[in-house]
Design an enzyme around this catalytic site. Structure first.
Site, PDB file in Angstrom:
ATOM      1  N   CYS A  11     -10.582  -7.768  -3.891  1.00  0.00           N
ATOM      2  CA  CYS A  11     -10.884  -7.912  -2.328  1.00  0.00           C
ATOM      3  C   CYS A  11     -10.997  -9.595  -2.136  1.00  0.00           C
ATOM      4  CB  CYS A  11     -12.284  -7.531  -2.219  1.00  0.00           C
ATOM      5  SG  CYS A  11     -13.630  -7.929  -3.395  1.00  0.00           S
ATOM      6  N   CYS A  14     -13.311 -11.319  -4.766  1.00  0.00           N
ATOM      7  CA  CYS A  14     -12.765 -11.306  -6.000  1.00  0.00           C
ATOM      8  C   CYS A  14     -11.791 -12.687  -6.133  1.00  0.00           C
ATOM      9  CB  CYS A  14     -11.951 -10.010  -6.300  1.00  0.00           C
ATOM     10  SG  CYS A  14     -13.150  -8.708  -6.639  1.00  0.00           S
TER      11      CYS A  14
END
Length: 78
Positions: A11, A14
């Protein structure tokens, strides 16, 4: 060589954590490898229940938040 692992689904959080880890390691002139772990079973096996997570040399150092470059540098020099 230091092994940095970003554990998460890939995501935006991340990706930001990966970028911050990369900047922190480069600014300290460290030899490092950056790995993105997206396999949910590997993440669970590492004991991570909330992502993103940062592991340094196989030890989970942060779970569920995006660390700043300064925070990561502090972990790398501790």
């Amino acid at each position: 060589m230091i092994k940095l692992q970003i554990l998460g689904s890939g995501c935006a959080k991340c990706a930001t954590l990966a970028l911050n880890a990369d900047i922190a390691a480069r600014s300290l002139a460290l030899e490092y490898e950056l790995e993105k772990v997206t396999d949910i079973n590997a993440i669970i096996d590492a004991g991570v229940m909330s992502t993103p997570a940062l592991a340094i040399d196989g030890r989970v150092k942060s779970v569920g938040r995006v660390l700043s470059v300064a925070e990561i540098k502090q972990l790398l020099t501790a």
